[in-house]
Design a protein around this motif. Structure first.
Motif, PDB file in Angstrom:
ATOM      1  N   SER A 133       0.828  -1.214   0.000  1.00  0.00           N
ATOM      2  CA  SER A 133       0.000   0.000   0.000  1.00  0.00           C
ATOM      3  C   SER A 133       0.861   1.262   0.000  1.00  0.00           C
ATOM      4  CB  SER A 133      -0.947  -0.003   1.203  1.00  0.00           C
ATOM      5  OG  SER A 133      -0.256   0.205   2.420  1.00  0.00           O
ATOM      6  N   LEU A 134       1.962   1.241   0.743  1.00  0.00           N
ATOM      7  CA  LEU A 134       2.878   2.390   0.753  1.00  0.00           C
ATOM      8  C   LEU A 134       3.482   2.604  -0.627  1.00  0.00           C
ATOM      9  CD1 LEU A 134       4.790   1.692   4.111  1.00  0.00           C
ATOM     10  CD2 LEU A 134       2.937   3.331   3.751  1.00  0.00           C
ATOM     11  N   ILE A 135       3.956   1.527  -1.222  1.00  0.00           N
ATOM     12  CA  ILE A 135       4.586   1.612  -2.534  1.00  0.00           C
ATOM     13  C   ILE A 135       3.584   2.067  -3.596  1.00  0.00           C
ATOM     14  CG2 ILE A 135       5.736   0.298  -4.371  1.00  0.00           C
ATOM     15  CD1 ILE A 135       6.812  -1.525  -2.069  1.00  0.00           C
ATOM     16  N   ASP A 136       2.389   1.505  -3.555  1.00  0.00           N
ATOM     17  CA  ASP A 136       1.374   1.869  -4.550  1.00  0.00           C
ATOM     18  C   ASP A 136       1.063   3.362  -4.504  1.00  0.00           C
ATOM     19  OD1 ASP A 136       1.167  -0.736  -5.400  1.00  0.00           O
ATOM     20  OD2 ASP A 136      -0.660  -1.184  -4.278  1.00  0.00           O
ATOM     21  N   GLU A 137       0.950   3.899  -3.301  1.00  0.00           N
ATOM     22  CA  GLU A 137       0.628   5.321  -3.162  1.00  0.00           C
ATOM     23  C   GLU A 137       1.773   6.186  -3.677  1.00  0.00           C
ATOM     24  OE1 GLU A 137      -1.739   8.465  -2.639  1.00  0.00           O
ATOM     25  OE2 GLU A 137      -2.340   6.376  -2.306  1.00  0.00           O
ATOM     26  N   LEU A 138       2.995   5.797  -3.393  1.00  0.00           N
ATOM     27  CA  LEU A 138       4.154   6.556  -3.869  1.00  0.00           C
ATOM     28  C   LEU A 138       4.265   6.481  -5.390  1.00  0.00           C
ATOM     29  CD1 LEU A 138       6.706   5.533  -1.098  1.00  0.00           C
ATOM     30  CD2 LEU A 138       5.744   7.817  -1.455  1.00  0.00           C
ATOM     31  N   GLN A 139       4.093   5.301  -5.939  1.00  0.00           N
ATOM     32  CA  GLN A 139       4.193   5.160  -7.392  1.00  0.00           C
ATOM     33  C   GLN A 139       3.075   5.903  -8.104  1.00  0.00           C
ATOM     34  OE1 GLN A 139       4.484   0.835  -7.890  1.00  0.00           O
ATOM     35  NE2 GLN A 139       6.707   1.008  -8.085  1.00  0.00           N
ATOM     36  N   LYS A 140       1.899   5.946  -7.501  1.00  0.00           N
ATOM     37  CA  LYS A 140       0.780   6.690  -8.079  1.00  0.00           C
ATOM     38  C   LYS A 140       1.117   8.173  -8.186  1.00  0.00           C
ATOM     39  CE  LYS A 140      -2.965   7.461  -5.636  1.00  0.00           C
ATOM     40  NZ  LYS A 140      -4.213   7.183  -4.876  1.00  0.00           N
ATOM     41  N   ARG A 141       1.925   8.655  -7.245  1.00  0.00           N
ATOM     42  CA  ARG A 141       2.322  10.058  -7.217  1.00  0.00           C
ATOM     43  C   ARG A 141       3.651  10.300  -7.938  1.00  0.00           C
ATOM     44  NH1 ARG A 141       0.024  12.949  -2.354  1.00  0.00           N
ATOM     45  NH2 ARG A 141      -1.679  11.636  -1.604  1.00  0.00           N
ATOM     46  N   LYS A 142       4.168   9.271  -8.615  1.00  0.00           N
ATOM     47  CA  LYS A 142       5.427   9.373  -9.360  1.00  0.00           C
ATOM     48  C   LYS A 142       6.615   9.666  -8.446  1.00  0.00           C
ATOM     49  CE  LYS A 142       2.992   8.962 -13.132  1.00  0.00           C
ATOM     50  NZ  LYS A 142       2.891   7.645 -13.812  1.00  0.00           N
ATOM     51  N   ILE A 143       6.543   9.164  -7.222  1.00  0.00           N
ATOM     52  CA  ILE A 143       7.637   9.322  -6.268  1.00  0.00           C
ATOM     53  C   ILE A 143       8.478   8.054  -6.287  1.00  0.00           C
ATOM     54  CG2 ILE A 143       8.249   9.638  -3.832  1.00  0.00           C
ATOM     55  CD1 ILE A 143       5.524  11.093  -3.525  1.00  0.00           C
ATOM     56  N   LYS A 144       9.783   8.210  -6.412  1.00  0.00           N
ATOM     57  CA  LYS A 144      10.675   7.062  -6.465  1.00  0.00           C
ATOM     58  C   LYS A 144      10.741   6.353  -5.108  1.00  0.00           C
ATOM     59  CE  LYS A 144      12.243   7.317 -10.722  1.00  0.00           C
ATOM     60  NZ  LYS A 144      12.118   6.210 -11.681  1.00  0.00           N
ATOM     61  N   VAL A 145      10.939   5.045  -5.149  1.00  0.00           N
ATOM     62  CA  VAL A 145      10.988   4.221  -3.940  1.00  0.00           C
ATOM     63  C   VAL A 145      12.223   3.331  -3.971  1.00  0.00           C
ATOM     64  CG1 VAL A 145       9.759   2.532  -2.519  1.00  0.00           C
ATOM     65  CG2 VAL A 145       8.453   4.098  -3.985  1.00  0.00           C
ATOM     66  N   ILE A 146      12.865   3.199  -2.822  1.00  0.00           N
ATOM     67  CA  ILE A 146      13.892   2.174  -2.626  1.00  0.00           C
ATOM     68  C   ILE A 146      13.490   1.373  -1.394  1.00  0.00           C
ATOM     69  CG2 ILE A 146      16.301   1.692  -2.032  1.00  0.00           C
ATOM     70  CD1 ILE A 146      17.089   4.242  -3.516  1.00  0.00           C
ATOM     71  N   LEU A 147      13.407   0.059  -1.538  1.00  0.00           N
ATOM     72  CA  LEU A 147      13.112  -0.817  -0.406  1.00  0.00           C
ATOM     73  C   LEU A 147      14.408  -1.338   0.207  1.00  0.00           C
ATOM     74  CD1 LEU A 147      10.135  -3.184  -1.385  1.00  0.00           C
ATOM     75  CD2 LEU A 147      10.140  -1.343   0.304  1.00  0.00           C
ATOM     76  N   MET A 148      14.428  -1.431   1.530  1.00  0.00           N
ATOM     77  CA  MET A 148      15.557  -2.058   2.215  1.00  0.00           C
ATOM     78  C   MET A 148      15.033  -3.144   3.147  1.00  0.00           C
ATOM     79  SD  MET A 148      18.511   0.725   3.048  1.00  0.00           S
ATOM     80  CE  MET A 148      17.785   1.414   4.531  1.00  0.00           C
ATOM     81  N   THR A 149      15.692  -4.288   3.150  1.00  0.00           N
ATOM     82  CA  THR A 149      15.427  -5.276   4.187  1.00  0.00           C
ATOM     83  C   THR A 149      16.030  -4.762   5.492  1.00  0.00           C
ATOM     84  OG1 THR A 149      17.461  -6.426   3.557  1.00  0.00           O
ATOM     85  CG2 THR A 149      15.394  -7.264   2.641  1.00  0.00           C
ATOM     86  N   SER A 150      15.497  -5.244   6.612  1.00  0.00           N
ATOM     87  CA  SER A 150      16.073  -4.903   7.917  1.00  0.00           C
ATOM     88  C   SER A 150      17.393  -5.638   8.106  1.00  0.00           C
ATOM     89  CB  SER A 150      15.114  -5.308   9.036  1.00  0.00           C
ATOM     90  OG  SER A 150      13.904  -4.597   8.948  1.00  0.00           O
ATOM     91  N   ASN A 151      18.271  -5.061   8.921  1.00  0.00           N
ATOM     92  CA  ASN A 151      19.498  -5.782   9.260  1.00  0.00           C
ATOM     93  C   ASN A 151      19.163  -7.002  10.104  1.00  0.00           C
ATOM     94  OD1 ASN A 151      19.341  -3.197  11.261  1.00  0.00           O
ATOM     95  ND2 ASN A 151      20.003  -5.002  12.404  1.00  0.00           N
ATOM     96  N   SER A 152      19.988  -8.030   9.991  1.00  0.00           N
ATOM     97  CA  SER A 152      19.797  -9.228  10.808  1.00  0.00           C
ATOM     98  C   SER A 152      20.193  -8.938  12.256  1.00  0.00           C
ATOM     99  CB  SER A 152      20.604 -10.392  10.244  1.00  0.00           C
ATOM    100  OG  SER A 152      21.971 -10.059  10.150  1.00  0.00           O
ATOM    101  N   LEU A 153      19.803  -9.831  13.150  1.00  0.00           N
ATOM    102  CA  LEU A 153      19.947  -9.630  14.598  1.00  0.00           C
ATOM    103  C   LEU A 153      20.868 -10.680  15.213  1.00  0.00           C
ATOM    104  CD1 LEU A 153      16.120  -9.178  15.317  1.00  0.00           C
ATOM    105  CD2 LEU A 153      17.775  -7.390  14.705  1.00  0.00           C
TER     106      LEU A 153
END
Length: 251
Positions: A133-153
């Motif tokens: 949902s976050l990505i869809d809203e950003l892409q709808k607004r033509k805002i670039k997205v970079i996803l990051m996985t969390s660091n391991s623990l």
């Protein structure tokens, strides 16, 4: 004299035409790119620790990429919190690029509670839906997205005292990643599905620990949060991806 003046005038005009024809402005005249780093306590400011957002703000301009970096990390946040504050903390900032990193809190099973929790704070299915949902809203607004996985623990005594109970395995060095590793895999799959860049911090931390004379613990402040070396590593992985993403935006 007239001939020389005419020649100089022509050269100046040619230079101006060249600048505009390439659609490039001198670096000093470039409008800063607004970047929002959106995450939990591994993103949020943390006392005197220089977090990756601060490194981006300092070093990207030094590399010819003027930026305005807004740190929208809040400790303890899950993607449920992220959705709730998305409008205020991200969209209202009118970003050009948003870096998203959640997962540690979403995947956590609070076995320290009374009675102990038996499920993750946010189910993997809901976690995936929230990220989409976050990505869809950003892409709808033509805002670039970079996803990051969390660091391991990694286990440390304080964390083991809280979380070292089933379903976690306190005797397994990887025991605290029991659920987080699957949430990291979800991020990878969503990045492919949504065709957004991925910076795989989880994998990078794990690979670091496999090298001779190195340990993933060396990148962690307290078993969970990246220390100075860990924040440096995140920034070093993120900076080239940001430059590539912004470059593709300009084409």
């Amino acid at each position: 004299m007239i001939h020389r003046a005419t020649t100089c005038l022509c050269c100046c005009l040619l230079l101006i035409i060249t600048l505009f024809s390439t659609n490039e402005l001198p670096a000093a005249d470039q409008k800063p790119t607004t970047i929002v780093t959106f995450g939990d306590s591994t993103t949020a400011p943390r006392g005197p620790l220089v977090v990756y957002s601060t490194i981006l703000a300092k070093e990207l301009p030094q590399q010819g990429v003027p930026v305005n970096v807004i740190n929208a990390g809040i400790g303890g946040n899950t993607t449920q919190n992220a959705v709730a504050r998305f409008e205020k903390d991200v969209l209202a900032r009118q970003p050009d690029l948003v870096v998203i990193q959640f997962g540690i809190n979403d995947s956590a099973v609070d076995v320290w509670k009374n009675p102990p929790a038996t499920k993750s704070r946010v189910s993997k299915k809901q976690y995936e839906a929230n990220l989409r949902s976050l990505i869809d809203e950003l892409q709808k607004r033509k805002i670039k997205v970079i996803l990051m996985t969390s660091n391991s623990l990694r286990w440390i005594p304080r964390i083991k005292k809280l979380y070292g109970k089933p379903p976690y395995d306190a005797e397994d060095p990887q025991g605290f990643n029991l659920f987080l590793k699957d949430y990291a895999q979800s991020v990878r799959e969503i990045a492919r599905e949504k065709q957004v860049p991925l910076v795989d911090i989880y994998q990078a931390f794990e690979e670091y620990g496999k090298q001779p004379g190195q340990s993933t613990d060396d990148l962690l402040l307290d078993g969970m949060h990246p220390n100075t070396a860990g924040q440096r590593k995140v920034a070093d992985l993120l900076i080239p991806q940001i430059k590539t993403t912004l470059s593709s935006q300009q084409k």
